[in-house]
Motif scaffolding. Structure first.
Motif, mmCIF file in Angstrom:
data_model
loop_
_atom_site.group_PDB
_atom_site.id
_atom_site.type_symbol
_atom_site.label_atom_id
_atom_site.label_comp_id
_atom_site.label_asym_id
_atom_site.label_seq_id
_atom_site.Cartn_x
_atom_site.Cartn_y
_atom_site.Cartn_z
ATOM 1 N N ILE A 87 1.250 -1.201 0.157
ATOM 2 C CA ILE A 87 0.069 -0.056 0.149
ATOM 3 C C ILE A 87 0.738 1.165 -0.055
ATOM 4 O O ILE A 87 0.415 2.314 -0.720
ATOM 5 C CB ILE A 87 -1.011 -0.259 1.105
ATOM 6 C CG1 ILE A 87 -2.030 -1.148 1.033
ATOM 7 C CG2 ILE A 87 -1.679 1.357 1.658
ATOM 8 C CD1 ILE A 87 -2.900 -1.564 1.902
ATOM 9 N N ALA A 88 2.094 1.086 0.633
ATOM 10 C CA ALA A 88 2.881 2.345 0.679
ATOM 11 C C ALA A 88 3.597 2.686 -0.850
ATOM 12 O O ALA A 88 3.578 3.643 -1.023
ATOM 13 C CB ALA A 88 3.984 2.084 1.696
ATOM 14 N N THR A 89 4.156 1.636 -1.398
ATOM 15 C CA THR A 89 4.560 1.770 -2.634
ATOM 16 C C THR A 89 3.634 2.100 -3.817
ATOM 17 O O THR A 89 3.819 3.199 -4.500
ATOM 18 C CB THR A 89 5.734 0.745 -2.989
ATOM 19 O OG1 THR A 89 4.846 -0.409 -2.953
ATOM 20 C CG2 THR A 89 7.066 0.218 -2.026
ATOM 21 N N GLY A 90 2.549 1.359 -3.715
ATOM 22 C CA GLY A 90 1.556 1.620 -4.672
ATOM 23 C C GLY A 90 1.009 3.020 -4.850
ATOM 24 O O GLY A 90 0.868 3.588 -5.728
ATOM 25 N N THR A 91 0.517 3.474 -3.346
ATOM 26 C CA THR A 91 -0.054 4.738 -3.347
ATOM 27 C C THR A 91 1.162 5.789 -3.455
ATOM 28 O O THR A 91 0.775 7.137 -4.012
ATOM 29 C CB THR A 91 -0.576 4.999 -1.798
ATOM 30 O OG1 THR A 91 0.095 4.907 -0.928
ATOM 31 C CG2 THR A 91 -1.671 4.185 -1.749
ATOM 32 N N LEU A 92 2.362 5.452 -3.282
ATOM 33 C CA LEU A 92 3.431 6.384 -3.615
ATOM 34 C C LEU A 92 3.347 6.773 -5.301
ATOM 35 O O LEU A 92 3.670 7.819 -5.953
ATOM 36 C CB LEU A 92 4.685 6.090 -3.227
ATOM 37 C CG LEU A 92 5.743 7.218 -3.416
ATOM 38 C CD1 LEU A 92 5.495 8.710 -2.772
ATOM 39 C CD2 LEU A 92 7.280 6.648 -2.870
ATOM 40 N N ALA A 93 3.380 5.354 -6.005
ATOM 41 C CA ALA A 93 3.291 5.550 -7.309
ATOM 42 C C ALA A 93 2.174 6.256 -7.848
ATOM 43 O O ALA A 93 2.086 7.016 -8.892
ATOM 44 C CB ALA A 93 3.446 4.163 -7.919
ATOM 45 N N ALA A 94 1.011 6.052 -7.103
ATOM 46 C CA ALA A 94 -0.186 6.856 -7.763
ATOM 47 C C ALA A 94 0.077 8.301 -7.499
ATOM 48 O O ALA A 94 -0.417 9.040 -8.378
ATOM 49 C CB ALA A 94 -1.344 6.423 -6.657
ATOM 50 N N ALA A 95 0.477 8.719 -6.318
ATOM 51 C CA ALA A 95 0.739 10.227 -6.064
ATOM 52 C C ALA A 95 1.654 10.685 -7.344
ATOM 53 O O ALA A 95 1.385 11.842 -7.922
ATOM 54 C CB ALA A 95 1.519 10.520 -4.798
ATOM 55 N N ARG A 96 2.626 9.825 -7.753
ATOM 56 C CA ARG A 96 3.711 10.328 -8.735
ATOM 57 C C ARG A 96 2.949 10.268 -10.112
ATOM 58 O O ARG A 96 3.382 11.041 -11.110
ATOM 59 C CB ARG A 96 4.756 9.347 -8.796
ATOM 60 C CG ARG A 96 5.697 9.667 -7.777
ATOM 61 C CD ARG A 96 6.882 8.609 -7.718
ATOM 62 N NE ARG A 96 7.368 8.774 -8.673
ATOM 63 C CZ ARG A 96 8.789 8.719 -8.903
ATOM 64 N NH1 ARG A 96 9.661 8.408 -7.899
ATOM 65 N NH2 ARG A 96 9.538 8.936 -9.982
ATOM 66 N N GLY A 97 1.871 9.562 -9.938
ATOM 67 C CA GLY A 97 1.205 9.504 -11.336
ATOM 68 C C GLY A 97 -0.177 10.477 -11.408
ATOM 69 O O GLY A 97 -0.857 10.499 -12.383
ATOM 70 N N GLY A 129 -0.379 5.062 3.683
ATOM 71 C CA GLY A 129 -0.865 5.314 2.205
ATOM 72 C C GLY A 129 -0.425 6.905 1.917
ATOM 73 O O GLY A 129 -0.517 7.703 3.031
ATOM 74 N N HIS A 130 -0.379 7.258 0.856
ATOM 75 C CA HIS A 130 0.140 8.606 0.405
ATOM 76 C C HIS A 130 -1.171 9.206 -0.416
ATOM 77 O O HIS A 130 -1.183 10.447 -0.425
ATOM 78 C CB HIS A 130 1.256 8.579 -0.715
ATOM 79 C CG HIS A 130 2.576 8.013 -0.001
ATOM 80 N ND1 HIS A 130 3.513 8.868 0.377
ATOM 81 C CD2 HIS A 130 2.942 6.680 -0.111
ATOM 82 C CE1 HIS A 130 4.266 8.184 0.950
ATOM 83 N NE2 HIS A 130 4.280 6.911 0.650
ATOM 84 N N VAL A 131 -2.215 8.545 -0.884
ATOM 85 C CA VAL A 131 -3.400 8.952 -1.286
ATOM 86 C C VAL A 131 -4.485 8.002 -0.746
ATOM 87 O O VAL A 131 -4.325 7.257 0.080
ATOM 88 C CB VAL A 131 -3.383 8.731 -3.059
ATOM 89 C CG1 VAL A 131 -2.047 9.383 -3.425
ATOM 90 C CG2 VAL A 131 -3.499 7.245 -3.449
ATOM 91 N N ARG A 132 -5.692 8.761 -0.999
ATOM 92 C CA ARG A 132 -6.733 7.915 -0.306
ATOM 93 C C ARG A 132 -6.913 6.529 -1.149
ATOM 94 O O ARG A 132 -6.845 6.165 -2.475
ATOM 95 C CB ARG A 132 -8.137 8.726 -0.995
ATOM 96 C CG ARG A 132 -8.452 9.913 -0.369
ATOM 97 C CD ARG A 132 -9.510 10.866 -1.033
ATOM 98 N NE ARG A 132 -9.267 12.235 -0.857
ATOM 99 C CZ ARG A 132 -9.295 12.701 0.264
ATOM 100 N NH1 ARG A 132 -9.813 12.176 1.430
ATOM 101 N NH2 ARG A 132 -9.083 14.174 0.536
ATOM 102 N N VAL A 133 -7.447 5.598 -0.291
ATOM 103 C CA VAL A 133 -7.529 4.337 -0.748
ATOM 104 C C VAL A 133 -8.754 3.752 -0.576
ATOM 105 O O VAL A 133 -9.238 3.967 0.577
ATOM 106 C CB VAL A 133 -6.630 3.281 0.024
ATOM 107 C CG1 VAL A 133 -6.599 1.737 -0.533
ATOM 108 C CG2 VAL A 133 -5.087 3.746 -0.203
ATOM 109 N N PHE A 134 -9.440 3.445 -1.479
ATOM 110 C CA PHE A 134 -11.008 2.752 -1.499
ATOM 111 C C PHE A 134 -10.848 1.316 -1.718
ATOM 112 O O PHE A 134 -10.655 0.708 -2.657
ATOM 113 C CB PHE A 134 -11.715 3.401 -2.490
ATOM 114 C CG PHE A 134 -12.193 4.891 -2.338
ATOM 115 C CD1 PHE A 134 -12.477 5.169 -1.129
ATOM 116 C CD2 PHE A 134 -11.891 5.771 -3.265
ATOM 117 C CE1 PHE A 134 -12.499 6.835 -0.708
ATOM 118 C CE2 PHE A 134 -12.122 7.139 -2.997
ATOM 119 C CZ PHE A 134 -12.564 7.472 -1.855
#
Ligand code: NCD
Length: 455
Positions: A87-97, A129-134
């Motif tokens: 969840i940490a790396t995936g949401t960081l990737a999300a923020a970068r995207g 998490g770096h962004v909202r996760v649903f």
């Protein structure tokens, strides 16, 4: 560096002079966005530079400012597959995207099929998490297709929809029951449309599969399931959302259903909008079946489900996006490890790591003059927010008073994809070395800059 801290941060942020595209409000103009206490305070004509009450200022001139992107479909892999993503790396990737909210698919270990796993995902998202996760709950227990989950309970715990993604709900009776229960929660059932008996291949059933001697997945495997689910949605009055549609005929089936007034929605991915079956040849132009293969053929990074389809399908998806038939653009971010991909083609995992290339890739069709920028922004923002219904309320727009989740991007900046620089653990992309045009400069969550490309 464009951000200047003028005084101590007092919770105000001024995004000055960007092209604000907010399709939910029909806005596309050069404007200032003022953020206060995590909310959009005002959107107004650009003001004199010296007359600002904001403590932090971002100069967005030449850049696009839009609501933060919402991804209806990504795989964060936690719990259970933390070697692929967390969840940490995936949401960081999300923020970068440029994504400020992502929906996490339940094909984890254990799957998100009980209240406790929904709560676990939400807790990890709060902690790391770096962004909202649903979280998306699974439709059937264990994703095995035999028994429904306690959907109402999962919804209460925070699930925003249900899916057995990675697999379809193969049994039509089970899908009928699930759609019937979706009327209780009002949440979408997100179907991975693939008829198992017609599938079993590894790439699109077309000339490339014949040329490479690989087993194909025919378009009809998707279309038969779309037709079945539309019939069941009509029968039950349930809420159906079709994941990652990839074929021309599937679009036609949905078009007819929408014309009849069925409240069905669907998403397309950046890769299905831009890449064809020929990617697996390691070529980015249409090759002739008689040309010699290059050492880049059998590229497992182009193995994805649904498979990259024929050029005619890609053109139909782009046309459907242009005309507004498509409800949302979703990444289907599917990170995998090196060993999942560096192996015989038949054994490789399906999936593309997509959060960090989504914007640049989808903007290809804007730069080609095929789809206006505002349409693309719409389907990354208010489009997915509407699919989420009540759970998406207040997201996907910059209306004053709503939460200040936004992205600032340069649609013209060219950059070359280097998967080793991804925040995602999944380096699996067929785009390594490809130059994309369109780059996220800042991502802002609840008024705070969570990603700054210059830093
Ligand atoms: C997905 C994954 O890796 O979880 N892969 C993909 O290619 N989309 C699941 C799936 O097979 O749909």
């Amino acid at each position: 560096m464009r951000e200047q801290k003028t005084k101590a941060d007092n919770g105000t942020l001024l995004i000055r002079g960007g092209r604000v595209i907010d399709p939910a409000q029909g806005l596309d103009d050069v404007l200032d966005v003022l953020v206060r206490d995590g909310l959009v305070a005002a959107i107004r004509k650009p003001q004199n530079a010296s007359s600002t009450e904001a403590r932090s200022v971002v100069d967005a001139s030449g850049l696009v400012v839009s609501p933060g992107f919402i991804d209806l479909h990504c795989h964060l892999r936690e719990p259970g597959y933390e070697d692929k993503e967390t969840i940490a790396t995936g949401t960081l990737a999300a923020a970068r995207g440029g994504f400020t909210a992502v929906c996490a698919m339940p094909n984890t270990l254990p799957p998100i099929d009980s209240r406790s796993v929904v709560e676990f995902v939400l807790q990890r998202a709060r902690e790391e998490g770096h962004v909202r996760v649903f979280p998306i709950g699974s439709i059937t227990r264990g994703r095995k297709g035999r028994e429904l989950t306690e959907m109402a309970e999962l919804a209460k715990a925070g699930a925003v929809g249900f899916s057995d993604d990675g697999d379809p709900v193969a049994d039509p009776y089970m899908m009928r029951m699930a759609l019937t229960y979706s009327r209780v929660t009002g949440l979408p059932l997100i179907e991975h449309c693939e008829t198992p008996e017609l599938s079993g291949g590894v790439i699109h059933e077309g000339w490339v599969a014949s040329r490479l001697g690989l087993k194909g997945i025919p378009s009809q495997a998707e279309e038969a399931m779309v037709a079945r689910d539309l019939a069941l949605a009509e029968l039950t009055g349930g809420r159906l959302h079709l994941a990652h549609l990839s074929t021309r005929q599937a679009l036609e089936l949905v078009r007819r259903a929408k014309e009849r007034g069925l409240p069905v929605t669907f998403e397309v991915t950046p890769h299905h909008l831009t890449l064809t079956e020929e990617e697996v040849l390691g070529l980015r132009v249409r090759a002739s079946p008689f040309e010699s293969l290059t050492p880049l053929a059998y590229d497992t990074n182009a193995k994805v489900n649904p498979p990259l389809r024929a050029r005619e399908d890609v053109q139909a998806l782009v046309a459907a996006l242009r005309e507004g038939l498509v409800d949302a653009i979703a990444t289907d971010h599917a990170p995998h490890t090196l060993v999942d991909k560096v192996c015989p083609f038949d054994e490789a995992a399906f999936g593309i790591s997509g959060l960090e290339t989504a914007l640049g890739l989808v903007l290809t069709i804007y730069h080609q003059g095929q789809v206006p920028l505002s349409r693309i922004v719409e389907k990354l923002t208010v489009g997915p927010a509407l699919v989420l219904g009540a759970k998406g309320q207040g997201l996907g727009t910059l209306k004053p008073g709503t939460v200040a989740d936004l992205v600032i991007f340069d649609p013209e900046e060219a950059w070359t994809v280097d998967p080793q620089k991804f925040a995602s653990k999944g380096k699996n992309t067929p785009l390594a070395g490809v130059t994309l045009k369109g780059r996220v400069k800042y991502t802002v969550l609840e008024g705070k800059v969570i990603y700054d490309d210059g830093r």
